[in-house]
Write a protein that holds these residues in place. Structure first.
Motif, PDB file in Angstrom:
ATOM      1  N   ALA A  81       0.829  -1.206   0.000  1.00 47.65           N
ATOM      2  CA  ALA A  81       0.000   0.000   0.000  1.00 47.65           C
ATOM      3  C   ALA A  81       0.862   1.255   0.000  1.00 47.65           C
ATOM      4  O   ALA A  81       0.682   2.159  -0.831  1.00 47.65           O
ATOM      5  CB  ALA A  81      -0.934  -0.019   1.214  1.00 47.65           C
TER       6      ALA A  81
ATOM      7  N   LEU B  74      -4.484  -3.938  -6.082  1.00 50.26           N
ATOM      8  CA  LEU B  74      -3.812  -2.649  -5.875  1.00 50.26           C
ATOM      9  C   LEU B  74      -2.764  -2.411  -6.957  1.00 50.26           C
ATOM     10  O   LEU B  74      -2.649  -1.309  -7.514  1.00 50.26           O
ATOM     11  CB  LEU B  74      -3.161  -2.657  -4.494  1.00 50.26           C
ATOM     12  CG  LEU B  74      -2.841  -1.350  -3.826  1.00 50.26           C
ATOM     13  CD1 LEU B  74      -4.102  -0.573  -3.613  1.00 50.26           C
ATOM     14  CD2 LEU B  74      -2.160  -1.610  -2.511  1.00 50.26           C
ATOM     15  N   ALA B 163      -0.591   5.862   3.271  1.00 52.33           N
ATOM     16  CA  ALA B 163      -0.944   5.711   1.865  1.00 52.33           C
ATOM     17  C   ALA B 163      -1.903   6.800   1.435  1.00 52.33           C
ATOM     18  O   ALA B 163      -1.780   7.366   0.337  1.00 52.33           O
ATOM     19  CB  ALA B 163      -1.554   4.326   1.632  1.00 52.33           C
TER      20      ALA B 163
END
Lengths: 107, 209
Positions: A81, B74, B163
């Protein structure tokens, strides 16, 4: 449930070593930054296969290898992430994902 | 154990192992990054199959959920967001670097294989507990691995916030005192490359509404 262990432990270790070395090669040689992150995931998976093989063959009762594998998966998710967020921010700055262009800190 | 089951186990292992290795080679070597990302999902699924063979059904499920369901998606989103067809300029010394790194990787592989095949492992270990592994994992997490377990939650929270902060675009908000628009622009303004001009920050301030 698998208790016979027909496949030897060394077979799993070989697969894990191959996966890790392919990941290292990709990490060094990739020009695309996304592919670098994918190579890191490959290396983490190789390590996880090692942990699981040892956990099942040598530590079948306490399975501490599985506990470590869960922590590795957690850290890998966090790493993916944050890494991809850094990549997006970098892409907005430099307008490229070429690793050779990220040379601001080159000595 | 009947021979048919042994044969099946061998076949499944050979299939999964070759899928892992060939898929990983494809991830590293394929020129199209989208194909590489989908192959990476295949590698993750094959690794989950290996976990199933190693009496770890919970970790296999976690692998499918987290790696295939989250990390791979992702990565695909990142590929879509930075999808720009660019011809990467050839850099000097690429061939030499490939040869050198291949040598290093093969040497590392030989070292790892030598360790794997020469170490006298303490086999056979205790019998695997099979499907009771989930119970044992829970006991570990709430007794002797409690501190790392709690730290993992903090780590995930930090990764989540980090993030969001790193990947967001500029937020235009108003000052609480004056009611004027506050410029929260980071350095990352509007496709302007870093360090090309001296007054890049002033220019971005002027163009900002």
């Amino acid at each position: 449930m698998n208790t016979s262990f027909l496949v030897p432990l060394e077979a799993y270790l070989t697969v894990a070593a191959l996966l890790f070395c392919i990941g290292v090669w990709g990490l060094i040689n990739s020009r695309n930054a996304v592919r670098v992150l994918m190579s890191i995931e490959l290396m983490l998976n190789g390590v996880n296969i090692n942990l699981m093989a040892f956990s099942s063959y040598l530590d079948g009762y306490e399975i501490r290898g599985q506990v470590y594998a869960i922590f590795v998966i957690t850290v890998a998710a966090a790493e993916a992430a944050v890494g991809l967020a850094i990549l997006l921010s970098l892409y907005r700055n430099r307008d490229t994902v070429d690793m050779e262009q990220f040379n601001l800190l080159r000595w | 154990m009947p021979p048919i089951a042994e044969l099946t186990e061998l076949i499944v292992f050979v299939f999964l192992a070759s899928a892992v290795v060939i898929g990983a080679l494809g991830v590293v070597l394929l020129p199209n990054i989208v194909y590489a990302a989908f192959l990476l999902g295949g590698v993750f699924l094959a690794v989950a199959g290996l976990y199933l063979m190693l009496n770890a059904s919970f970790i296999a499920a976690a692998q499918v959920l987290i790696y295939v369901g989250a990390v791979n998606v992702l990565i695909l989103f990142a590929i879509m967001l930075v999808n720009k067809k660019e011809a990467m300029a050839a850099s000097p010394g690429t061939g030499l670097r490939r040869i050198l790194s291949s040598g290093v990787c093969v040497g590392l592989l030989i070292l790892l294989l030598r360790v794997a095949f020469t170490t006298p492992w303490a086999l056979p270990g205790p019998a695997p507990i099979g499907e009771d592994a989930v119970i044992r994992l829970g006991e570990h997490f709430f007794s002797d691995y409690l501190l790392p377990f709690e730290l993992a939650s903090v780590l995930l929270l930090m990764a989540m916030i980090g993030a969001i902060v790193l990947a967001r675009r500029d937020v235009f908000s108003t000052d609480v005192g004056t009611g004027e628009a506050v410029d929260q622009a980071l350095i990352e303004k509007a496709r302007s490359p870093l360090l090309v001009g001296k007054n890049i920050n002033q220019k971005s301030l002027e163009t900002n509404p």
